[in-house]
Design a protein around this motif. Sequence first.
Motif, PDB file in Angstrom:
ATOM      1  N   ILE A  97       0.846  -1.211   0.000  1.00  0.00           N
ATOM      2  CA  ILE A  97       0.000   0.000   0.000  1.00  0.00           C
ATOM      3  C   ILE A  97       0.880   1.260   0.000  1.00  0.00           C
ATOM      4  N   ILE A  98       1.999   1.230   0.779  1.00  0.00           N
ATOM      5  CA  ILE A  98       2.920   2.380   0.826  1.00  0.00           C
ATOM      6  C   ILE A  98       3.470   2.675  -0.576  1.00  0.00           C
ATOM      7  N   ILE A  99       3.862   1.603  -1.269  1.00  0.00           N
ATOM      8  CA  ILE A  99       4.433   1.774  -2.613  1.00  0.00           C
ATOM      9  C   ILE A  99       3.370   2.323  -3.577  1.00  0.00           C
ATOM     10  N   LEU A 100       2.154   1.750  -3.511  1.00  0.00           N
ATOM     11  CA  LEU A 100       1.076   2.220  -4.398  1.00  0.00           C
ATOM     12  C   LEU A 100       0.701   3.669  -4.078  1.00  0.00           C
ATOM     13  N   ASN A 101       0.689   3.995  -2.787  1.00  0.00           N
ATOM     14  CA  ASN A 101       0.368   5.354  -2.353  1.00  0.00           C
ATOM     15  C   ASN A 101       1.365   6.356  -2.953  1.00  0.00           C
ATOM     16  N   ALA A 102       2.658   5.970  -2.925  1.00  0.00           N
ATOM     17  CA  ALA A 102       3.695   6.864  -3.464  1.00  0.00           C
ATOM     18  C   ALA A 102       3.604   6.960  -4.991  1.00  0.00           C
ATOM     19  N   LEU A 103       3.429   5.806  -5.634  1.00  0.00           N
ATOM     20  CA  LEU A 103       3.445   5.804  -7.099  1.00  0.00           C
ATOM     21  C   LEU A 103       2.160   6.369  -7.698  1.00  0.00           C
ATOM     22  N   LEU A 104       1.021   5.971  -7.139  1.00  0.00           N
ATOM     23  CA  LEU A 104      -0.248   6.385  -7.747  1.00  0.00           C
ATOM     24  C   LEU A 104      -0.749   7.731  -7.222  1.00  0.00           C
ATOM     25  N   VAL A 105      -0.796   7.892  -5.899  1.00  0.00           N
ATOM     26  CA  VAL A 105      -1.359   9.136  -5.358  1.00  0.00           C
ATOM     27  C   VAL A 105      -0.361  10.289  -5.436  1.00  0.00           C
ATOM     28  N   SER A 106       0.786  10.131  -4.753  1.00  0.00           N
ATOM     29  CA  SER A 106       1.737  11.248  -4.671  1.00  0.00           C
ATOM     30  C   SER A 106       2.241  11.686  -6.046  1.00  0.00           C
ATOM     31  N   ARG A 107       2.688  10.732  -6.846  1.00  0.00           N
ATOM     32  CA  ARG A 107       3.273  11.072  -8.148  1.00  0.00           C
ATOM     33  C   ARG A 107       2.238  11.754  -9.051  1.00  0.00           C
ATOM     34  N   ARG A 108       1.049  11.149  -9.114  1.00  0.00           N
ATOM     35  CA  ARG A 108      -0.012  11.676  -9.984  1.00  0.00           C
ATOM     36  C   ARG A 108      -0.459  13.072  -9.557  1.00  0.00           C
ATOM     37  N   GLN A 109      -0.687  13.227  -8.231  1.00  0.00           N
ATOM     38  CA  GLN A 109      -1.183  14.515  -7.743  1.00  0.00           C
ATOM     39  C   GLN A 109      -0.123  15.602  -7.865  1.00  0.00           C
ATOM     40  N   SER A 110       1.165  15.221  -7.670  1.00  0.00           N
ATOM     41  CA  SER A 110       2.247  16.211  -7.820  1.00  0.00           C
ATOM     42  C   SER A 110       2.314  16.694  -9.264  1.00  0.00           C
ATOM     43  N   LEU A 111       2.178  15.762 -10.210  1.00  0.00           N
ATOM     44  CA  LEU A 111       2.214  16.140 -11.632  1.00  0.00           C
ATOM     45  C   LEU A 111       1.034  17.053 -11.971  1.00  0.00           C
ATOM     46  N   LYS A 112      -0.144  16.714 -11.419  1.00  0.00           N
ATOM     47  CA  LYS A 112      -1.349  17.515 -11.643  1.00  0.00           C
ATOM     48  C   LYS A 112      -1.146  18.937 -11.107  1.00  0.00           C
ATOM     49  N   LEU A 113      -0.580  18.995  -9.869  1.00  0.00           N
ATOM     50  CA  LEU A 113      -0.355  20.301  -9.236  1.00  0.00           C
ATOM     51  C   LEU A 113       0.601  21.147 -10.072  1.00  0.00           C
ATOM     52  N   ARG A 114       1.712  20.532 -10.504  1.00  0.00           N
ATOM     53  CA  ARG A 114       2.701  21.255 -11.307  1.00  0.00           C
ATOM     54  C   ARG A 114       2.111  21.747 -12.627  1.00  0.00           C
ATOM     55  N   LYS A 115       1.197  20.945 -13.178  1.00  0.00           N
ATOM     56  CA  LYS A 115       0.585  21.292 -14.462  1.00  0.00           C
ATOM     57  C   LYS A 115      -0.334  22.515 -14.302  1.00  0.00           C
ATOM     58  N   HIS A 116      -1.101  22.538 -13.196  1.00  0.00           N
ATOM     59  CA  HIS A 116      -2.117  23.584 -13.041  1.00  0.00           C
ATOM     60  C   HIS A 116      -1.625  24.835 -12.322  1.00  0.00           C
ATOM     61  N   ILE A 117      -0.467  24.730 -11.629  1.00  0.00           N
ATOM     62  CA  ILE A 117      -0.039  25.850 -10.776  1.00  0.00           C
ATOM     63  C   ILE A 117       0.279  27.118 -11.595  1.00  0.00           C
ATOM     64  N   THR A 118       0.728  26.933 -12.819  1.00  0.00           N
ATOM     65  CA  THR A 118       1.047  28.106 -13.654  1.00  0.00           C
ATOM     66  C   THR A 118      -0.068  28.386 -14.665  1.00  0.00           C
ATOM     67  N   ASP A 119      -1.164  27.608 -14.530  1.00  0.00           N
ATOM     68  CA  ASP A 119      -2.304  27.707 -15.433  1.00  0.00           C
ATOM     69  C   ASP A 119      -3.185  28.903 -15.040  1.00  0.00           C
ATOM     70  N   THR A 120      -3.794  29.570 -16.007  1.00  0.00           N
ATOM     71  CA  THR A 120      -4.678  30.694 -15.665  1.00  0.00           C
ATOM     72  C   THR A 120      -6.126  30.400 -16.055  1.00  0.00           C
ATOM     73  N   GLY A 121      -6.378  29.162 -16.497  1.00  0.00           N
ATOM     74  CA  GLY A 121      -7.730  28.767 -16.918  1.00  0.00           C
ATOM     75  C   GLY A 121      -8.741  28.848 -15.784  1.00  0.00           C
ATOM     76  N   SER A 122     -10.038  28.828 -16.116  1.00  0.00           N
ATOM     77  CA  SER A 122     -11.097  29.027 -15.117  1.00  0.00           C
ATOM     78  C   SER A 122     -11.186  27.883 -14.101  1.00  0.00           C
ATOM     79  N   THR A 123     -10.771  26.649 -14.498  1.00  0.00           N
ATOM     80  CA  THR A 123     -10.875  25.517 -13.570  1.00  0.00           C
ATOM     81  C   THR A 123      -9.555  25.256 -12.820  1.00  0.00           C
ATOM     82  N   ALA A 124      -8.529  26.069 -13.103  1.00  0.00           N
ATOM     83  CA  ALA A 124      -7.189  25.841 -12.529  1.00  0.00           C
ATOM     84  C   ALA A 124      -7.206  25.820 -10.993  1.00  0.00           C
ATOM     85  N   LEU A 125      -7.866  26.823 -10.391  1.00  0.00           N
ATOM     86  CA  LEU A 125      -7.868  26.938  -8.930  1.00  0.00           C
ATOM     87  C   LEU A 125      -8.515  25.709  -8.280  1.00  0.00           C
ATOM     88  N   GLU A 126      -9.606  25.258  -8.903  1.00  0.00           N
ATOM     89  CA  GLU A 126     -10.312  24.085  -8.389  1.00  0.00           C
ATOM     90  C   GLU A 126      -9.393  22.847  -8.433  1.00  0.00           C
TER      91      GLU A 126
END
Length: 158
Positions: A97-126
């Motif tokens: 579970i620790i490995i899946l948590n790191a690979l699936l949750v942390s990695r995916r959400q970090s990539l999502k955050l990095r993608k949207h943090i410099t975004d100015t679109g209307s759904t970016a903040l959400e």
Amino acid sequence: MNTQTLLPALLTLHLTGLILMAGTTVIDYVTFSTFWKQFQVNQTKSLVLLEATSKFARINGIGAALLILTGIGMMALTHGIFGEQLWFRIKFALVIIIILNALLVSRRQSLKLRKHITDTGSTALEEINKAKANLYRFYFSQFLLLFLVIFLSVFKFN
Ligand code: HEM
């Protein structure tokens, strides 16, 4: 090298892997929290902190690999005797579970955050807020899981 020397040597490396993994998870969490505080004050400056967290992921991965390899080594040396014990079975499931948590949750959400943090679109903040909440959930669950694995490994309930 005989088994009596090799087992403690592997255990030493196992605990070194634990230090690397748990240590970088703590530092990653502290940097992540500081990033959000800085984000309210100076968005551009705060991105440096977010960038730093990507460096911790590599050391975290090295720690995890060291834990797994030395764990397998100890299992081989002890002819899988721990594999029959309850504490080890629960520990093994938690490690997965620790490995899946790191690979699936942390990695995916970090990539999502990095993608949207410099975004100015209307759904970016959400999207940013969703990733932020998921990452805080990840840190909390990862600390709890690591604590449980250490607890089981030390007490070895059977
Ligand atoms: C997040 C992952 C892991 C953590 C935090 C962790 C933590 C620990 C700790 C703290 C100990 C020392 C217990 C003591 O000596 O009192 C230990 C022992 C042990 N670990 Fe792990 N471990 C992890 C993954 C693994 C894996 C993946 C395996 C096997 C494939 C494994 C196999 C073992 C074995 C066999 C021992 C007992 C060694 C002995 O007492 O002779 N561990 N672990």
